[in-house]
Design a protein around this motif. Structure first.
Motif, PDB file in Angstrom:
ATOM      1  N   CYS A 146      19.463  33.340   1.813  1.00  0.00           N
ATOM      2  CA  CYS A 146      19.837  32.847   2.861  1.00  0.00           C
ATOM      3  C   CYS A 146      20.354  34.137   4.790  1.00  0.00           C
ATOM      4  O   CYS A 146      20.205  35.209   4.362  1.00  0.00           O
ATOM      5  N   CYS A 178      24.653  27.031   0.749  1.00  0.00           N
ATOM      6  CA  CYS A 178      24.531  28.253  -0.087  1.00  0.00           C
ATOM      7  C   CYS A 178      25.490  28.262  -0.289  1.00  0.00           C
ATOM      8  O   CYS A 178      26.826  27.642   0.648  1.00  0.00           O
ATOM      9  N   HIS A 204      27.406  30.707  -1.315  1.00  0.00           N
ATOM     10  CA  HIS A 204      28.246  31.869  -1.086  1.00  0.00           C
ATOM     11  C   HIS A 204      29.524  31.419   0.067  1.00  0.00           C
ATOM     12  O   HIS A 204      30.295  31.331   0.216  1.00  0.00           O
ATOM     13  N   ARG A 205      28.943  31.060   1.414  1.00  0.00           N
ATOM     14  CA  ARG A 205      29.683  30.175   2.506  1.00  0.00           C
ATOM     15  C   ARG A 205      29.005  29.188   2.925  1.00  0.00           C
ATOM     16  O   ARG A 205      29.580  28.808   4.685  1.00  0.00           O
ATOM     17  N   GLY A 206      28.297  28.512   1.655  1.00  0.00           N
ATOM     18  CA  GLY A 206      27.937  26.831   3.026  1.00  0.00           C
ATOM     19  C   GLY A 206      27.086  26.883   4.043  1.00  0.00           C
ATOM     20  O   GLY A 206      26.474  26.009   4.691  1.00  0.00           O
ATOM     21  N   VAL A 207      26.179  27.908   4.243  1.00  0.00           N
ATOM     22  CA  VAL A 207      25.352  27.977   5.632  1.00  0.00           C
ATOM     23  C   VAL A 207      24.736  27.645   4.985  1.00  0.00           C
ATOM     24  O   VAL A 207      23.525  27.033   3.651  1.00  0.00           O
ATOM     25  N   TYR A 234      22.561  34.605   6.219  1.00  0.00           N
ATOM     26  CA  TYR A 234      24.105  34.827   6.361  1.00  0.00           C
ATOM     27  C   TYR A 234      24.350  35.946   6.145  1.00  0.00           C
ATOM     28  O   TYR A 234      24.452  37.084   6.489  1.00  0.00           O
ATOM     29  N   HIS A 235      24.393  36.598   5.140  1.00  0.00           N
ATOM     30  CA  HIS A 235      24.326  37.797   3.676  1.00  0.00           C
ATOM     31  C   HIS A 235      23.414  37.735   3.084  1.00  0.00           C
ATOM     32  O   HIS A 235      23.547  38.769   2.340  1.00  0.00           O
ATOM     33  N   GLY A 236      21.931  37.037   2.991  1.00  0.00           N
ATOM     34  CA  GLY A 236      20.654  37.392   2.128  1.00  0.00           C
ATOM     35  C   GLY A 236      20.767  37.297   0.795  1.00  0.00           C
ATOM     36  O   GLY A 236      19.951  37.662   0.304  1.00  0.00           O
ATOM     37  N   TRP A 237      21.550  36.226   0.268  1.00  0.00           N
ATOM     38  CA  TRP A 237      21.911  35.926  -1.138  1.00  0.00           C
ATOM     39  C   TRP A 237      20.541  35.359  -1.278  1.00  0.00           C
ATOM     40  O   TRP A 237      19.780  34.850  -0.934  1.00  0.00           O
TER      41      TRP A 237
HETATM   42  S1  FES Z   1      26.668  32.504   3.428  1.00  0.00           S
HETATM   43 FE1  FES Z   1      24.046  32.380   1.874  1.00  0.00          FE
HETATM   44  S2  FES Z   1      24.531  34.920   1.295  1.00  0.00           S
HETATM   45 FE2  FES Z   1      26.270  34.121   2.093  1.00  0.00          FE
END
Ligand code: FES
Ligand SMILES: [Fe+2]
Lengths: 592, 299
Positions: free
Chosen positions: A73, A54, A56-59, A75-78
């Motif tokens: 994603c 992702c 955003h934060r690499g998940v 983690y934060h739903g992007w």
């Molecule tokens: S890491 Fe994917 S939405 Fe934040």
């Protein structure tokens, strides 16, 4: 694996999954040359192969949720769109539309021989294998081996198996038919029976290889399990031989894939910046049809690559052959990224934009369009969303309705039209089920009464989106206001600004960031003056309806003439549409 | 021979075990910054920590006076702390800990395969509540992270985020509906963070939850948690289980972050406004020259 082979491998196609591994709404974890992929099939059949991170934060996106149109994603739903891998929604900031450039890295994907082929930068087409062409194939269970490519390749040339029809027959004679760096074709003969098979080698890392076998010809249904079992056993034994051999070799160094950094622009998360009225994309009209009385539908496909990501509410500028530029909302549902669908109403008394599209433009014609821009973004954090559309104003609303419908959020779509034959895009309307309510043939008074009923029960965290003809829009806004809807819960989009623009004033503008002071004479817009002085200003409608040319006001009192800002926003006086609005004070300081 | 050569990190105090779970005169083993350590409490409850020695294996009974070479040691917030370098300062203060009507407890010590800084960012982050702690700390569609303030306090050398609010379903036991809950976050130490949360019991005061990370290596931590609560109703087991549930939900996400070390290059990932505190944290680590558990930005 030697360095040159590795180099070469980056430019080759490799199988990274079998078609069966891409189960319905599942996300598969693919691996190749030390790199990880999130691999998923959308409901429209398209296979996506993406960097497994992702932005955003690499998940890992391989643990993300595939809803058939977008990947979310954990983690934060992007949300990331099918095909483009562009981010369509960032839940932490529901009122904003994500920057268009938030786009994950994608890799090519081709399905062939029951396998999904991809690669880092593959050239040409995936390899054709004569042995497998023109016949049914059965793909074997993939066998991961903790050994390098060369070891596995060597062992496979000595692989012995029985033909499908002769599993219990006399020991088969197996010969190598073809042999390449990454595949081996074998044929097995026992008595009258013969089976040919190709084993593709997927280099997962310098010390790991997956064997993906494909048999030419489909064994009888009953025999399939036995055949699969037969290969499973033999290949497992082969795996053990490979691993024993590889354990004698020095441990190769793991491959280090290069992850591309995000763009400079994203790292700081600035405002979107596109300048001028861009016509960056060339599209072909794949289909033109009559979708309702006086409304033509157009389906636009790219002629040179993937169309950019759109978000619900977005519009494109269409540059017409007669020189006019017009804005049309994209009606697509989430993940529908292979084309843009727009609806155009014939406006007999217009300057000729809609007439040109209706009368002169044909299927197969090429048009220039801008990238989609979203000045009418849809929040998805409402406890309930009311969508109100009048006539052709339904187009952005359709895209919103499909997004809400698809994510299971509570909403109602109220569509006001003359009669049944004026309902545009019935094929989309049909998919919305009970959420769709049509209101046909109402006169202005009846419309107002109806709106009164619809808007009666405002609750906190409800949101209202309206698009339609000017008078209906005004009525809706006033009714909502009267019934206690706060300004920030009412979102609207005008197609055009029908107000008379008064450009008789003259004043001075000061640009705080570029330290410039400029004169705006009567008859000239702020935008023109800025552009004449080399300041780029993004724009689209250039009549105060779309919101693209917004600038921040630091000092002075704007003379608002647009229909984009709400009353509260106008009163706040901190933003201005530079294409039509002017200044009441002698001087206006802009944050440019 | 330590695997950590980062002087900033080497000179910090780290929690390595809960006092309550340490039996006096019985040896416990642990790993800090890739260094094998042993520790115990002596007869009067004083902790001691030493580099692992085959003479005193884990679980064995020890006469603490036999251990002649020990590492610096402190007791704070119910944990035993040590330092592998030159301990520079006192452990950061958590004033609330000493308030007489609080219940202080060690909620958990959980191993997670991720770098410390990634775990700190997760602790500072509200945006994931509706997705990762669904129906507990957040719920869809209430996903908005409202504007909040972040500053690096010069006087204390710590990051403070205030005015943080996030919608929580069943915000208090008293009400059935959801409401915004207020949070304050502090990062007083590169591997520790303290969170204040408006208390259900007493709206004027805040519950405190602190996270003390023990870096086993650059990509693995043990997370020690301290609760300092105003809660009188719940029993300790319930409070503990609650925090363990929350942490158990974060763990699989954290372990699926790539890379596991926190990238400090602003172009490695995509920050949004909601990530203000994380952005400040990354800058703060950069300015301290931290290299352990992070991927430093190329200059
Ligand atoms: S890491 Fe994917 S939405 Fe934040
Ligand atoms: Fe969490």
């Amino acid at each position: 694996m030697g360095n040159t082979m590795l180099e070469a491998a980056q430019h080759q196609w490799h199988p990274i999954a079998s078609s069966e591994e891409l189960e319905y709404r599942h996300t598969f974890h693919g691996q190749l040359l030390g790199r990880e992929f999130a691999v998923w099939r959308a409901d429209d059949g398209n296979v996506n192969v993406w960097e497994n991170r992702c932005l955003h934060r690499g998940v890992r996106l391989s643990i993300g949720i595939n809803d058939g149109t977008e990947l979310t994603c954990q983690y934060h739903g992007w949300r990331y769109a099918n095909r483009t891998a562009g981010c369509t929604y960032i839940p932490a900031h529901p009122a904003d539309s994500p920057a268009r450039t938030i786009c994950n890295r994608t890799y090519p994907a081709v399905e062939r021989y029951g396998l999904v082929w991809s690669g880092e930068a593959p050239q040409g087409d995936p390899p054709g294998v004569a042995l497998l062409d023109g016949t049914d194939v059965l793909s074997l269970r993939p066998i991961p081996v903790n050994a390098d490519l060369e070891t596995v390749h060597r062992q496979l040339t000595a692989y012995v198996f029985q033909p499908n029809e002769g599993l219990d027959g006399a020991k088969a004679a197996v010969s190598v038919e073809t042999s390449g760096d990454l595949s081996i074709g074998l044929s097995s003969v026992s008595g009258d029976c013969k089976t040919q098979a190709v084993f593709f080698l997927q280099p997962v890392d310098s010390d790991r290889t997956v064997i993906r076998g494909v048999l030419a010809g489909m064994p009888a249904h009953k025999a399939q399990l036995d055949v699969l079992h037969h290969h499973n056993e033999r290949l497992s034994a082969l795996r053990e031989r490979c691993e024993a051999e590889a354990s004698q070799l020095p441990q190769p160094e793991k491959l280090q894939p290069v992850i591309q950094p995000v763009s400079e622009e994203l790292a700081g998360m600035p405002e979107q910046s596109t300048s001028g009225r861009n016509a960056d994309l060339r599209v072909k009209i794949a289909r033109k049809w009559s979708t309702a009385e006086g409304i033509a539908g157009f389906e636009l496909v790219s002629i040179d690559g993937q169309l950019p990501t759109f978000q619900p509410g977005a519009h494109i500028d269409v540059h017409l052959p007669n020189g006019l530029v017009r804005q049309y909302s994209v009606t697509n549902g989430p993940g529908e990224t292979q084309s843009y669908k727009i609806g155009v109403k014939r406006e007999p008394d217009s300057a000729g934009g809609s007439q040109c599209l209706h009368d002169d433009v044909r299927e197969g014609d090429v048009l220039a369009i801008s990238e989609p821009r979203n000045n009418f973004p849809l929040r998805r954090d409402a406890v309930k969303t009311l969508l109100i559309a009048g006539g052709i104003g339904v187009t952005p609303i359709l895209s919103m309705a499909q997004a809400l419908y698809h994510t299971g959020l509570d909403f109602e779509l109220h569509y006001f039209a003359q009669d049944d034959s004026h309902l545009a895009f019935p094929d989309i309307l049909e998919t919305l089920g009970d959420s769709l309510h049509t209101h046909l043939g109402l006169d202005p008074e009846e419309t107002e009464q109806c709106l009164e009923g619809l808007l009666a029960d405002y609750q906190p965290a409800m949101h209202l989106y309206v698009c339609g003809p000017g008078p209906m829009l005004e009525t809706t806004r006033h009714t909502a206001d009267r019934l206690g809807w706060p300004d920030q819960a009412v979102h609207f989009e005008y197609f055009k600004n029908t107000h008379e623009i008064d450009d008789s004033t003259s004043f001075e503008i000061a640009l705080s960031r570029s330290v410039m002071t400029l004169q705006v004479p009567a008859g000239t817009t702020i935008m023109d003056v800025l552009r004449d002085n080399g300041v780029s200003v993004p724009s689209s409608c250039e009549q105060g309806a779309c919101g693209t040319c917004v600038a921040t006001v630091l000092e002075g009192e704007p003379d608002h003439q647009d229909v984009y800002l709400s009353e509260t926003e106008k009163k706040r006086g901190d933003r201005i549409m530079t294409c039509v609005s002017r200044s009441k004070s002698a001087r206006l300081v802009l944050d440019i | 021979m330590t695997g950590c050569t980062d002087p900033t990190i080497l000179n910090l105090w780290f929690a390595i075990g809960a006092e309550q779970e340490t039996t006096p005169c019985i040896v416990s083993d642990t790993v800090l910054l890739e260094e094998d350590l042993s520790f115990t409490l002596d007869r009067v409850g004083q902790p001691l920590v030493w580099r692992r020695d085959a003479r005193w294996p884990a679980g064995s009974v020890i006469d603490t006076s036999d251990v002649s070479v020990t590492l610096p040691v402190k007791q704070a917030y119910g944990y035993i702390w040590t330092c592998l370098g030159q301990p520079s300062a006192d452990i950061f203060p958590i004033e609330e800990y000493d308030e007489p009507d609080r219940r202080n407890l060690n909620a958990a010590s959980i191993g997670v395969n991720v770098s410390g800084p990634r775990a700190i960012e997760n602790f500072l982050d509200m945006g994931h509540f509706p997705y990762v702690h669904t129906d507990i700390l957040g719920v869809q569609p209430h996903t908005e992270v409202k504007e909040y303030d972040v500053e690096i306090s010069e006087s204390r050398d710590e990051i403070v985020a205030t005015r943080c609010r996030f919608f929580q379903p069943m915000a208090s036991t008293a009400s059935t509906g959801g409401a915004d809950v207020e949070y304050v976050y502090r990062v007083p130490h590169p591997y520790c963070s303290v969170l204040y949360k408006s208390s259900g019991q007493n709206p004027q005061r805040m519950d405190v939850i602190a996270l003390f990370l023990q870096p086993v290596n650059q990509e693995r931590v043990r997370a020690h948690m301290l609760l300092s609560m105003l809660d009188e109703a719940n029993d300790e087991r319930v409070m503990r289980r609650f925090q363990q549930t929350i942490f158990g939900q974060d763990k699989p996400i954290l372990e699926n972050q790539y890379p596991k070390k926190l990238p400090l290059d602003p172009r490695a990932e995509t920050p949004i406004r909601a990530d203000k505190s994380a952005v400040a944290y990354r800058r703060w680590l950069s300015s301290k020259g931290v290299t352990y558990g992070v991927i430093p930005a190329a200059n």
